[in-house]
Design a protein around this motif. Structure first.
Motif, PDB file in Angstrom:
ATOM      1  N   LEU A   2       1.234   2.756  -2.291  1.00  0.00           N
ATOM      2  CA  LEU A   2       1.348   2.730  -0.830  1.00  0.00           C
ATOM      3  C   LEU A   2       0.261   3.604  -0.238  1.00  0.00           C
ATOM      4  N   LEU A   3      -0.255   3.204   0.868  1.00  0.00           N
ATOM      5  CA  LEU A   3      -1.350   3.952   1.480  1.00  0.00           C
ATOM      6  C   LEU A   3      -1.012   4.331   2.903  1.00  0.00           C
ATOM      7  N   ARG A   4      -1.709   5.332   3.383  1.00  0.00           N
ATOM      8  CA  ARG A   4      -1.555   5.658   4.800  1.00  0.00           C
ATOM      9  C   ARG A   4      -2.268   4.579   5.617  1.00  0.00           C
ATOM     10  N   ARG A   5      -1.847   4.376   6.854  1.00  0.00           N
ATOM     11  CA  ARG A   5      -2.403   3.332   7.695  1.00  0.00           C
ATOM     12  C   ARG A   5      -3.927   3.388   7.819  1.00  0.00           C
ATOM     13  N   ALA A   6      -4.499   4.605   7.760  1.00  0.00           N
ATOM     14  CA  ALA A   6      -5.926   4.747   8.022  1.00  0.00           C
ATOM     15  C   ALA A   6      -6.806   4.388   6.825  1.00  0.00           C
ATOM     16  N   ASP A   7      -6.209   4.153   5.652  1.00  0.00           N
ATOM     17  CA  ASP A   7      -7.027   3.937   4.465  1.00  0.00           C
ATOM     18  C   ASP A   7      -7.887   2.680   4.614  1.00  0.00           C
ATOM     19  N   MET A  11      -4.360  -3.326   3.183  1.00  0.00           N
ATOM     20  CA  MET A  11      -4.089  -4.677   3.653  1.00  0.00           C
ATOM     21  C   MET A  11      -2.634  -4.685   4.094  1.00  0.00           C
ATOM     22  N   ARG A  12      -2.355  -5.465   5.134  1.00  0.00           N
ATOM     23  CA  ARG A  12      -0.954  -5.505   5.573  1.00  0.00           C
ATOM     24  C   ARG A  12      -0.107  -6.303   4.586  1.00  0.00           C
ATOM     25  N   LEU A  13       1.131  -5.850   4.425  1.00  0.00           N
ATOM     26  CA  LEU A  13       2.044  -6.490   3.469  1.00  0.00           C
ATOM     27  C   LEU A  13       2.253  -7.976   3.780  1.00  0.00           C
ATOM     28  N   ASP A  14       2.367  -8.331   5.066  1.00  0.00           N
ATOM     29  CA  ASP A  14       2.630  -9.746   5.377  1.00  0.00           C
ATOM     30  C   ASP A  14       1.443 -10.629   4.982  1.00  0.00           C
ATOM     31  N   ARG A  15       0.227 -10.090   5.115  1.00  0.00           N
ATOM     32  CA  ARG A  15      -0.953 -10.876   4.722  1.00  0.00           C
ATOM     33  C   ARG A  15      -0.953 -11.071   3.198  1.00  0.00           C
ATOM     34  N   TYR A  16      -0.663  -9.977   2.493  1.00  0.00           N
ATOM     35  CA  TYR A  16      -0.639 -10.029   1.032  1.00  0.00           C
ATOM     36  C   TYR A  16       0.386 -11.065   0.549  1.00  0.00           C
ATOM     37  N   THR A  49       3.411  -2.741   6.794  1.00  0.00           N
ATOM     38  CA  THR A  49       3.140  -1.731   5.751  1.00  0.00           C
ATOM     39  C   THR A  49       1.753  -1.961   5.155  1.00  0.00           C
ATOM     40  N   ASP A  50       1.014  -0.879   4.996  1.00  0.00           N
ATOM     41  CA  ASP A  50      -0.313  -0.998   4.385  1.00  0.00           C
ATOM     42  C   ASP A  50      -0.223  -0.826   2.876  1.00  0.00           C
ATOM     43  N   ILE A  51      -0.896  -1.706   2.165  1.00  0.00           N
ATOM     44  CA  ILE A  51      -0.880  -1.642   0.703  1.00  0.00           C
ATOM     45  C   ILE A  51      -2.302  -1.800   0.169  1.00  0.00           C
ATOM     46  N   ASP A  52      -2.489  -1.401  -1.083  1.00  0.00           N
ATOM     47  CA  ASP A  52      -3.777  -1.620  -1.747  1.00  0.00           C
ATOM     48  C   ASP A  52      -3.607  -2.848  -2.656  1.00  0.00           C
ATOM     49  N   PRO A  53      -4.221  -3.979  -2.319  1.00  0.00           N
ATOM     50  CA  PRO A  53      -3.989  -5.207  -3.093  1.00  0.00           C
ATOM     51  C   PRO A  53      -4.399  -5.100  -4.555  1.00  0.00           C
ATOM     52  N   ASP A  54      -5.290  -4.143  -4.873  1.00  0.00           N
ATOM     53  CA  ASP A  54      -5.769  -4.043  -6.254  1.00  0.00           C
ATOM     54  C   ASP A  54      -4.774  -3.345  -7.181  1.00  0.00           C
ATOM     55  N   SER A  55      -3.872  -2.546  -6.606  1.00  0.00           N
ATOM     56  CA  SER A  55      -3.017  -1.786  -7.520  1.00  0.00           C
ATOM     57  C   SER A  55      -1.524  -1.903  -7.228  1.00  0.00           C
ATOM     58  N   VAL A  56      -1.163  -2.522  -6.115  1.00  0.00           N
ATOM     59  CA  VAL A  56       0.251  -2.529  -5.726  1.00  0.00           C
ATOM     60  C   VAL A  56       1.058  -3.548  -6.551  1.00  0.00           C
ATOM     61  N   ARG A  57       2.351  -3.241  -6.737  1.00  0.00           N
ATOM     62  CA  ARG A  57       3.259  -4.219  -7.375  1.00  0.00           C
ATOM     63  C   ARG A  57       4.227  -4.709  -6.309  1.00  0.00           C
ATOM     64  N   VAL A  58       4.063  -5.973  -5.929  1.00  0.00           N
ATOM     65  CA  VAL A  58       4.914  -6.544  -4.882  1.00  0.00           C
ATOM     66  C   VAL A  58       5.709  -7.694  -5.489  1.00  0.00           C
ATOM     67  N   THR A  59       7.000  -7.735  -5.209  1.00  0.00           N
ATOM     68  CA  THR A  59       7.780  -8.892  -5.655  1.00  0.00           C
ATOM     69  C   THR A  59       8.314  -9.644  -4.443  1.00  0.00           C
TER      70      THR A  59
END
Ligand code: URA
Length: 246
Positions: A2-7, A11-16, A49-59
Motif C-alpha cells: 500500500l502506498l501513500r496517495r502522493a507516491d 495506481m488507483r485500486l479501481d483501475r487495477y 486506494t493507491d496501490i503499486d501494481p508491480d508488487s501488490v497482491r489483490v484478489t
C-alpha cells in the motif's frame, strides 16, 4: 504494497481491478464497494486506494489478480463469424475470447466471415499498427481451395503481382501448389481488403475455401477451431521484430 496517495508509482485500486480482472472500471468500483476485493489479504472497499501494481497482491472474488500491461492472443477463427468486437446482426469472434480478456482486446486485421484460421487479438495498438500498416511487410500465409484448377502461368502472374482494381498492382508474393491443381498456398505481405479473393478473381478463378496458416512467425499449428491461447514470449518477440526491421 500500500502506498501513500502522493507516491509517483501508484495506481488507483479501481483501475487495477478493472484492467486485471477485465471487468472495466465502473464494474470494478462496484465490486470494490461490495467488498469483493482484498488488498494484501484485507478487504478494501475504497476504489480510490493507491496501490503499486508491480508488487501488490489483490484478489477479486477470492482469485489472485495478475497485472498484465497488454494481452496478446491467437485464435483459430471458425467460418461463420465476423471479425469484429461486436455486430448488430452477426455473431462475432468475441464469443470465443475468454471473458477476462473479451472487453480488452481487438482483432489485428480482419478475416472474412467465411475464412478460417489464425487471427491475432491484442490491446496493444502499437503492435496492431506494425502488423496491419502497409509500411511493414509482415508475411501472411493462406491455404486456398479453388473452384477450378489453376495453371502454372496463373500462379506466376499472382506471384509477380496482379491488378485487383486498386491504384497499384499487388506486391510480389509467394505461391505454390498444395495438392492437385486446385489447392494452393499464397504468402502475401500486404493486407488489402479481400485481397486473396480479389487476386484469384484477377486470374479468373474463385475461392472455395480459405484458411490463414501464419502471420509472421506465428503458426496456427494444431490449435482447434474456436480455441484461443496466449502468444508465447518467443512468438511475441518475433512479431515485434517487424517493427524494428523497417
Ligand atoms: N483475403 C481474403 O480475401 N479474405 C480473407 O479473409 C483474408 C485475406
Amino acid at each position: 504494497m500500500l502506498l501513500r496517495r502522493a507516491d509517483r508509482s501508484d495506481m488507483r485500486l479501481d483501475r487495477y481491478v478493472g484492467h486485471a480482472a477485465g471487468i472495466g472500471r465502473s464494474n470494478a468500483k462496484r465490486a470494490i464497494r461490495q467488498g469483493l476485493v482484498s488488498v494484501e489479504g484485507l478487504p478494501d472497499a475504497i476504489p480510490e486506494t493507491d496501490i503499486d501494481p508491480d508488487s501488490v497482491r489483490v484478489t477479486y472474488n477470492g482469485a489472485l489478480l495478475e497485472w498484465e500491461e497488454h494481452v496478446y492472443l491467437m485464435m483459430n477463427k471458425p467460418a461463420g463469424y465476423v471479425t469484429a468486437v461486436s455486430d448488430r446482426k452477426e455473431e462475432t469472434v468475441t464469443r470465443f475470447i475468454p471473458e477476462k480478456y473479451a472487453s480488452r482486446v481487438h482483432p489485428v486485421g480482419r478475416l472474412d466471415k467465411d475464412t478460417e484460421g489464425l487471427l491475432l487479438l491484442t490491446d496493444d495498438g502499437d503492435l496492431t499498427h506494425s502488423i496491419i500498416s502497409p509500411q511493414y511487410h509482415v508475411p501472411k500465409t493462406y491455404y486456398c481451395e479453388l473452384v477450378r484448377d489453376i495453371s502454372e502461368e496463373d500462379l506466376d502472374r499472382l506471384r509477380r503481382g496482379v491488378d485487383i482494381g486498386d491504384d497499384k498492382l499487388t506486391r510480389e508474393c509467394f505461391t505454390e501448389y498444395a495438392e492437385g491443381r486446385d489447392r494452393i498456398f499464397i504468402t502475401i505481405s500486404e493486407g488489402r481488403f479481400h485481397q486473396i479473393k480479389r487476386m484469384l478473381y484477377a486470374v479468373d478463378n474463385e475461392l472455395r475455401y480459405l484458411k490463414r496458416l501464419s502471420v509472421g512467425n506465428i503458426l496456427l499449428g494444431d490449435l482447434e477451431p474456436g480455441h484461443v491461447r496466449k502468444l508465447t514470449h518467443e512468438e511475441l518477440s518475433s512479431l515485434k521484430e517487424y517493427r524494428k526491421s523497417e
